[in-house]
Scaffold this active site. Structure first.
Site, PDB file in Angstrom:
ATOM      1  N   CYS A 272       0.934  -1.318  -0.104  1.00 54.41           N
ATOM      2  CA  CYS A 272      -0.105   0.416  -0.200  1.00 54.41           C
ATOM      3  C   CYS A 272       0.888   1.378   0.595  1.00 54.41           C
ATOM      4  CB  CYS A 272      -1.332   0.019   1.182  1.00 54.41           C
ATOM      5  SG  CYS A 272      -2.001  -1.456   0.910  1.00 54.41           S
TER       6      CYS A 272
HETATM    7  N1  NAD Z   1      -2.552  -6.660   2.463  1.00 52.03           N
HETATM    8  C1  NAD Z   1      -3.007  -5.607   2.965  1.00 52.03           C
HETATM    9  O1  NAD Z   1      -2.401  -5.079   4.473  1.00 52.03           O
HETATM   10  C2  NAD Z   1      -3.568  -4.246   1.965  1.00 52.03           C
HETATM   11  C3  NAD Z   1      -4.577  -3.134   3.678  1.00 52.03           C
HETATM   12  C4  NAD Z   1      -5.390  -1.948   2.654  1.00 52.03           C
HETATM   13  C5  NAD Z   1      -5.545  -2.227   1.315  1.00 52.03           C
HETATM   14  N2  NAD Z   1      -5.411  -3.297   0.452  1.00 52.03           N
HETATM   15  C6  NAD Z   1      -5.668  -3.096  -0.876  1.00 52.03           C
HETATM   16  O2  NAD Z   1      -6.347  -4.435  -1.145  1.00 52.03           O
HETATM   17  C7  NAD Z   1      -5.868  -5.228  -2.487  1.00 52.03           C
HETATM   18  C8  NAD Z   1      -5.700  -6.488  -1.709  1.00 52.03           C
HETATM   19  O3  NAD Z   1      -4.641  -6.553  -1.513  1.00 52.03           O
HETATM   20  P1  NAD Z   1      -4.051  -7.787  -1.059  1.00 52.03           P
HETATM   21  O4  NAD Z   1      -3.007  -7.530   0.077  1.00 52.03           O
HETATM   22  O5  NAD Z   1      -4.571  -8.403  -0.498  1.00 52.03           O
HETATM   23  O6  NAD Z   1      -3.189  -8.653  -2.262  1.00 52.03           O
HETATM   24  P2  NAD Z   1      -2.869 -10.569  -2.522  1.00 52.03           P
HETATM   25  O7  NAD Z   1      -2.174 -10.585  -3.345  1.00 52.03           O
HETATM   26  O8  NAD Z   1      -2.831 -10.730  -1.025  1.00 52.03           O
HETATM   27  O9  NAD Z   1      -4.433 -10.933  -2.297  1.00 52.03           O
HETATM   28  C9  NAD Z   1      -5.385 -10.366  -3.616  1.00 52.03           C
HETATM   29  C10 NAD Z   1      -5.567 -11.704  -4.623  1.00 52.03           C
HETATM   30  O10 NAD Z   1      -6.485 -12.042  -5.615  1.00 52.03           O
HETATM   31  C11 NAD Z   1      -6.512 -12.576  -6.669  1.00 52.03           C
HETATM   32  N3  NAD Z   1      -6.545 -12.314  -8.033  1.00 52.03           N
HETATM   33  C12 NAD Z   1      -6.007 -11.720  -8.844  1.00 52.03           C
HETATM   34  N4  NAD Z   1      -7.129 -11.229 -10.206  1.00 52.03           N
HETATM   35  C13 NAD Z   1      -7.691 -12.655  -9.827  1.00 52.03           C
HETATM   36  C14 NAD Z   1      -9.525 -12.208 -10.669  1.00 52.03           C
HETATM   37  N5  NAD Z   1      -9.370 -11.635 -11.720  1.00 52.03           N
HETATM   38  N6  NAD Z   1     -10.431 -13.139 -10.185  1.00 52.03           N
HETATM   39  C15 NAD Z   1     -10.223 -13.321  -8.926  1.00 52.03           C
HETATM   40  N7  NAD Z   1      -8.918 -13.695  -7.851  1.00 52.03           N
HETATM   41  C16 NAD Z   1      -8.181 -12.844  -8.320  1.00 52.03           C
HETATM   42  C17 NAD Z   1      -4.312 -13.189  -6.146  1.00 52.03           C
HETATM   43  O11 NAD Z   1      -4.735 -14.643  -6.588  1.00 52.03           O
HETATM   44  C18 NAD Z   1      -4.719 -13.091  -5.079  1.00 52.03           C
HETATM   45  O12 NAD Z   1      -4.872 -14.458  -4.138  1.00 52.03           O
HETATM   46  C19 NAD Z   1      -5.080  -3.784  -3.151  1.00 52.03           C
HETATM   47  O13 NAD Z   1      -5.924  -3.425  -4.070  1.00 52.03           O
HETATM   48  C20 NAD Z   1      -4.275  -3.791  -2.011  1.00 52.03           C
HETATM   49  O14 NAD Z   1      -3.787  -2.307  -1.551  1.00 52.03           O
HETATM   50  C21 NAD Z   1      -4.143  -3.941   0.917  1.00 52.03           C
END
Ligand code: NAD
Length: 440
Positions: A272
């Site tokens: 992030c």
């Molecule tokens: N990790 C954090 O602490 C956090 C906190 C707040 C916001 N975010 C935001 O949340 C979002 C997700 O982050 P995350 O950390 O969970 O990412 P992540 O990579 O851990 O998880 C995302 C998942 O989505 C899957 N994916 C990708 N394309 C896909 C599709 N077309 N259909 C279905 N699944 C699909 C991936 O395989 C992965 O498992 C991002 O925008 C991030 O910036 C993350």
């Protein structure tokens, strides 16, 4: 036919979570734990089979809660979008990285919206949770979903509601952190608030998705800017000498109002704080606007791994060993304390820079990260024992995991470069410690 409102209130609404990573899996488990039949849609087949076998892969997700919902089939996972027509509420939690040139990459959001569109039906509520730039929901997701022939606000509902999960944070979890919700129409907001309220105690409705999108960026840019400020001060303290930046921050923290502490370090990482400033800077350029302040902060933070690498080079230059032959032990490579997430970790950047400069004997230990590939080279975490510490020319603390025994580390090491003030309580052997920003 029951309205969506009634289904949500009666917990008969079926919930879909697209993307089962750090954000999606905890959310899916929470809905399932509240009794909602929940389906996770995930392109990574290993995650799909792990969930369907009852194997938890996210440390922040409570093992008991996970086992309970997977055993009872309240949470299942699928590698396709076939279930979408049977679901009522869909949360999109896919990655939003940046490209090699640091431009926003919303291709995962677009891809998931394209999969949902042909399966969209009347009554669906879609909530985008991925962090992104203002107008993604209305400018990108909405037209894709409306290509189905259905109209937002009339046939289906659409909102943006950012995620605030802080992996590793035991005090503030999704169960007690307020959630912001902005729908495309007032009815979209109302329904999205109702759905979100099932797992979050406090909902903050805003006038639309753009406010919700920008407020999320503001939260993360706020951190980036403040971390950059103390990183700059740390470098100033090193330059002028005689003032320890950590003591300065602690002293300033005693002010009970108008101040909040941020700490220097080897740089910022994760999914992030490093990325989000670039999402806004990119959007601003389209409007002939340069976000100089934000970009300067990002630049300052990105310079930190280079600064730390130079600290290592300088210390080794004073030792009777040539830099390529020096044994460098890096402690902690996750991007922050007590998590296993290495995405954009500054420690990896420092490792890469040391490797580029010719260091041939780099090793690392991280209790959360068993192996890693840096610059095409595979590394495995080495057990942290006395001999390893004694043999290292330089021990570099890049992440201050709480399981480390810092007295043990300092007493056995010859030279410790501490970029996190992790050794602040160590009394013996302080002359061996080189602390970022301590003004010595
Ligand atoms: N990790 C954090 O602490 C956090 C906190 C707040 C916001 N975010 C935001 O949340 C979002 C997700 O982050 P995350 O950390 O969970 O990412 P992540 O990579 O851990 O998880 C995302 C998942 O989505 C899957 N994916 C990708 N394309 C896909 C599709 N077309 N259909 C279905 N699944 C699909 C991936 O395989 C992965 O498992 C991002 O925008 C991030 O910036 C993350």
């Amino acid at each position: 036919m029951k309205t969506l409102e009634k289904k949500i209130s009666e917990k008969t609404a079926r919930v879909g979570v697209v993307g089962l990573g750090y954000v999606g899996l905890p959310l899916a488990v929470e809905f399932a734990a509240k009794g909602f039949k929940t389906v996770g849609i995930e392109v990574d087949s290993r995650k799909v089979s792990a969930i369907n076998k009852g194997t938890n892969y996210i440390a922040d997700v409570d093992d008991k809660a996970f086992a309970s919902v997977t055993k009872r089939k309240l949470l299942t996972a699928a590698a396709t979008y076939d279930d979408v027509p049977d679901l009522d509420v869909l949360f999109i939690c896919v990655p939003t990285p940046f490209t090699a040139n640091k431009e926003p990459d919303i291709s995962y959001i677009v891809a998931s919206a394209r999969e949902i569109a042909p399966r969209l039906r009347k009554g669906h509520l879609v909530i985008l949770k991925s962090t992104t730039f203002p107008n993604t929901t209305e400018g990108y997701v909405q037209p894709i979903l409306e290509s189905s022939g259905l109209k937002v606000g009339k046939d289906f509902h659409l909102a943006f509601s950012p995620e605030r999960i802080d992996p590793g944070n035991r005090k503030w979890t999704t169960a007690n952190t307020p959630t912001v919700v902005g729908g495309v129409t007032p009815e979209c907001t109302r329904l999205a608030c109702l759905a979100t309220a099932q797992v979050t105690p406090t909902i903050v409705p805003v006038s639309g998705p753009k406010v919700a999108e920008l407020e999320k960026l503001l939260e993360n840019i706020f951190r980036s800017v403040n971390i950059a400020l103390v990183n700059e001060l740390a470098q100033l303290c090193d330059r002028m000498g005689g003032v320890n930046v950590w003591e300065v921050v602690e002293a300033a923290s005693t002010k009970p109002f108008g101040y909040m502490p941020f700490y220097p370090g080897p740089g910022i990482g994760g999914h992030c704080i490093l990325i989000d400033p670039y999402y806004l800077a990119w959007l601003a350029r389209e409007h002939d606007f340069q976000t100089n302040f934000i970009t300067l902060a990002a630049e300052t933070n990105e310079n930190m791994p280079f600064y730390v690498k130079n600290m290592v080079v300088r210390e080794i230059s004073m030792m009777p060993v040539k830099f390529p032959d020096a044994k460098i032990l890096i402690l902690g490579i996750a991007f922050k304390r007590d998590v296993d997430d290495i995405r954009h970790s500054p420690a990896l950047k420092v490792m890469e820079l040391l490797h580029h400069d010719g260091a041939k004997h780099i090793q690392y230990n991280d209790p959360f990260v068993p192996s890693v590939v840096v610059d095409g080279v595979s590394f495995a975490s080495v057990p942290l024992h006395r001999k390893l510490l004694r043999e290292a020319d330089c021990v570099l603390i890049t992440t201050d995991h709480s399981s480390y025994d810092y007295d043990f580390i300092v007493s056995n090491a010859r030279c410790v470069i501490d970029t996190r003030n992790a050794t602040r309580n160590v009394r013996a052997g302080r002359s061996k410690i080189v602390l970022l920003g301590d003004g010595k």
